[in-house]
Design a protein around this motif. Structure first.
Motif, PDB file in Angstrom:
ATOM      1  N   ILE A   1       0.731  -1.452  -0.294  1.00 20.01           N
ATOM      2  CA  ILE A   1      -0.448  -0.027   0.275  1.00 20.01           C
ATOM      3  C   ILE A   1       1.008   1.327  -0.417  1.00 20.01           C
ATOM      4  N   SER A   2       1.808   1.130   0.724  1.00 20.96           N
ATOM      5  CA  SER A   2       2.613   2.436   0.751  1.00 20.96           C
ATOM      6  C   SER A   2       3.694   2.195  -0.350  1.00 20.96           C
ATOM      7  N   PHE A   3       3.800   1.235  -0.723  1.00 24.92           N
ATOM      8  CA  PHE A   3       5.763   1.581  -2.165  1.00 24.92           C
ATOM      9  C   PHE A   3       3.972   2.257  -3.689  1.00 24.92           C
ATOM     10  N   ASN A   4       2.754   1.848  -3.487  1.00 27.95           N
ATOM     11  CA  ASN A   4       2.276   2.088  -4.458  1.00 27.95           C
ATOM     12  C   ASN A   4       1.291   3.447  -4.154  1.00 27.95           C
ATOM     13  N   ASN A   5       1.271   4.414  -2.903  1.00 27.45           N
ATOM     14  CA  ASN A   5       1.197   5.746  -2.722  1.00 27.45           C
ATOM     15  C   ASN A   5       1.988   6.096  -3.352  1.00 27.45           C
ATOM     16  N   ARG A   6       3.433   5.728  -3.138  1.00 27.36           N
ATOM     17  CA  ARG A   6       4.464   6.145  -3.861  1.00 27.36           C
ATOM     18  C   ARG A   6       4.857   6.506  -4.934  1.00 27.36           C
ATOM     19  N   LEU A   7       4.078   5.477  -5.997  1.00 22.86           N
ATOM     20  CA  LEU A   7       4.402   5.321  -6.610  1.00 22.86           C
ATOM     21  C   LEU A   7       3.020   6.403  -7.958  1.00 22.86           C
ATOM     22  N   LYS A   8       2.353   6.798  -7.174  1.00 22.96           N
ATOM     23  CA  LYS A   8       1.024   7.432  -7.176  1.00 22.96           C
ATOM     24  C   LYS A   8       2.062   8.958  -7.943  1.00 22.96           C
ATOM     25  N   GLU A   9       2.854   9.399  -6.600  1.00 21.04           N
ATOM     26  CA  GLU A   9       3.571  10.497  -6.385  1.00 21.04           C
ATOM     27  C   GLU A   9       3.979  10.881  -7.503  1.00 21.04           C
ATOM     28  N   LEU A  10       5.265   9.678  -7.457  1.00 21.20           N
ATOM     29  CA  LEU A  10       6.243   9.855  -9.119  1.00 21.20           C
ATOM     30  C   LEU A  10       5.253  10.396 -10.651  1.00 21.20           C
ATOM     31  N   VAL A  11       4.242   9.398 -10.592  1.00 21.14           N
ATOM     32  CA  VAL A  11       3.451   9.454 -11.532  1.00 21.14           C
ATOM     33  C   VAL A  11       3.033  10.977 -11.651  1.00 21.14           C
TER      34      VAL A  11
ATOM     35  N   ARG B   1       5.459  13.645 -10.780  1.00 19.92           N
ATOM     36  CA  ARG B   1       6.415  14.460 -10.895  1.00 19.92           C
ATOM     37  C   ARG B   1       7.073  14.066 -12.121  1.00 19.92           C
ATOM     38  N   TRP B   2       6.445  12.989 -12.477  1.00 26.03           N
ATOM     39  CA  TRP B   2       7.776  12.559 -14.249  1.00 26.03           C
ATOM     40  C   TRP B   2       6.762  12.406 -15.411  1.00 26.03           C
ATOM     41  N   SER B   3       7.056  13.028 -16.365  1.00 24.14           N
ATOM     42  CA  SER B   3       6.151  12.828 -17.334  1.00 24.14           C
ATOM     43  C   SER B   3       7.046  12.272 -18.530  1.00 24.14           C
ATOM     44  N   ASP B   4       8.051  11.588 -18.702  1.00 25.83           N
ATOM     45  CA  ASP B   4       9.642  10.722 -18.745  1.00 25.83           C
ATOM     46  C   ASP B   4       9.170   9.657 -19.275  1.00 25.83           C
ATOM     47  N   LYS B   5       8.346   9.136 -20.119  1.00 22.14           N
ATOM     48  CA  LYS B   5       8.018   7.950 -21.437  1.00 22.14           C
ATOM     49  C   LYS B   5       9.034   6.790 -20.595  1.00 22.14           C
ATOM     50  N   ASP B   6      10.204   6.942 -20.319  1.00 23.75           N
ATOM     51  CA  ASP B   6      11.026   5.814 -19.802  1.00 23.75           C
ATOM     52  C   ASP B   6      10.827   5.271 -18.360  1.00 23.75           C
ATOM     53  N   ILE B   7      10.572   6.324 -17.563  1.00 25.74           N
ATOM     54  CA  ILE B   7      10.525   6.579 -16.298  1.00 25.74           C
ATOM     55  C   ILE B   7       8.634   6.095 -16.117  1.00 25.74           C
ATOM     56  N   LEU B   8       7.442   6.572 -16.882  1.00 22.67           N
ATOM     57  CA  LEU B   8       6.370   6.158 -16.902  1.00 22.67           C
ATOM     58  C   LEU B   8       6.413   4.854 -16.930  1.00 22.67           C
ATOM     59  N   MET B   9       7.064   4.039 -17.527  1.00 20.03           N
ATOM     60  CA  MET B   9       7.126   2.350 -18.016  1.00 20.03           C
ATOM     61  C   MET B   9       8.100   1.825 -17.069  1.00 20.03           C
ATOM     62  N   GLN B  10       9.037   2.299 -15.973  1.00 16.46           N
ATOM     63  CA  GLN B  10       9.759   2.168 -15.006  1.00 16.46           C
ATOM     64  C   GLN B  10       8.866   1.719 -13.784  1.00 16.46           C
ATOM     65  N   LEU B  11       7.788   2.655 -13.530  1.00 19.53           N
ATOM     66  CA  LEU B  11       6.546   2.753 -12.476  1.00 19.53           C
ATOM     67  C   LEU B  11       5.514   1.802 -13.336  1.00 19.53           C
ATOM     68  N   GLU B  12       5.318   1.742 -14.019  1.00 12.80           N
ATOM     69  CA  GLU B  12       4.550   0.556 -14.499  1.00 12.80           C
ATOM     70  C   GLU B  12       5.047  -0.467 -14.322  1.00 12.80           C
ATOM     71  N   HIS B  13       6.408  -0.676 -14.373  1.00 11.42           N
ATOM     72  CA  HIS B  13       6.249  -1.618 -13.919  1.00 11.42           C
ATOM     73  C   HIS B  13       6.151  -2.698 -12.636  1.00 11.42           C
ATOM     74  N   PHE B  14       6.588  -0.925 -11.978  1.00 12.28           N
ATOM     75  CA  PHE B  14       7.103  -1.377 -10.269  1.00 12.28           C
ATOM     76  C   PHE B  14       4.644  -1.901  -9.829  1.00 12.28           C
TER      77      PHE B  14
END
Length: 127
Positions: free
Chosen positions: A30-40, A42-55
């Protein structure tokens, strides 16, 4: 050769330990998914967003594994309770199942630890 006796109470104790560990993992996800939401946000870079989707996908998969493990523990607890009316100790087949499940927990523990390390490295880089 001496045969060791394995008591239902010992198996139950280990089940309780596993259930606590799985509950902790669930809370962490739950905590990790909240962190993912924060990062989404903040970032618009497609590579980073792909990594976020991976996680995100990994966390979903791991959540499913947690539920499967919890269900297996409950099933084993039911089997123990059925057998405990007659015996304090378990039969060989039940103990073998328990040992196999212990190995499964150990494997999953390592998989989850590796995922957390990977995620924390990612957070260090992009937070």
């Amino acid at each position: 050769m001496k045969t060791a006796t394995i008591y239902n109470s010992d198996l139950h104790f280990e089940h309780q330990q596993w259930k606590s560990e799985l509950a902790f993992w669930k809370d962490e996800l739950i905590s990790f998914n909240n962190r993912l939401k924060e990062l989404v946000s903040r970032w618009s870079d497609k590579d980073i967003l792909m990594q976020l989707e991976h996680f995100q996908n990994e966390f979903i998969l791991h959540g499913g594994v947690i539920e499967d493990l919890q269900e297996t523990i409950e099933e084993h607890e039911m089997n123990i309770s059925k057998h405990s009316d007659n015996h304090e100790s378990m039969d060989v087949a039940m103990v073998k199942k328990h040992v196999q499940f212990r190995e499964k927990m150990e494997t999953q523990r390592q998989i989850y630890a590796d995922l957390k390390k990977e995620f924390f490295r990612f957070l260090t880089k992009y937070m």
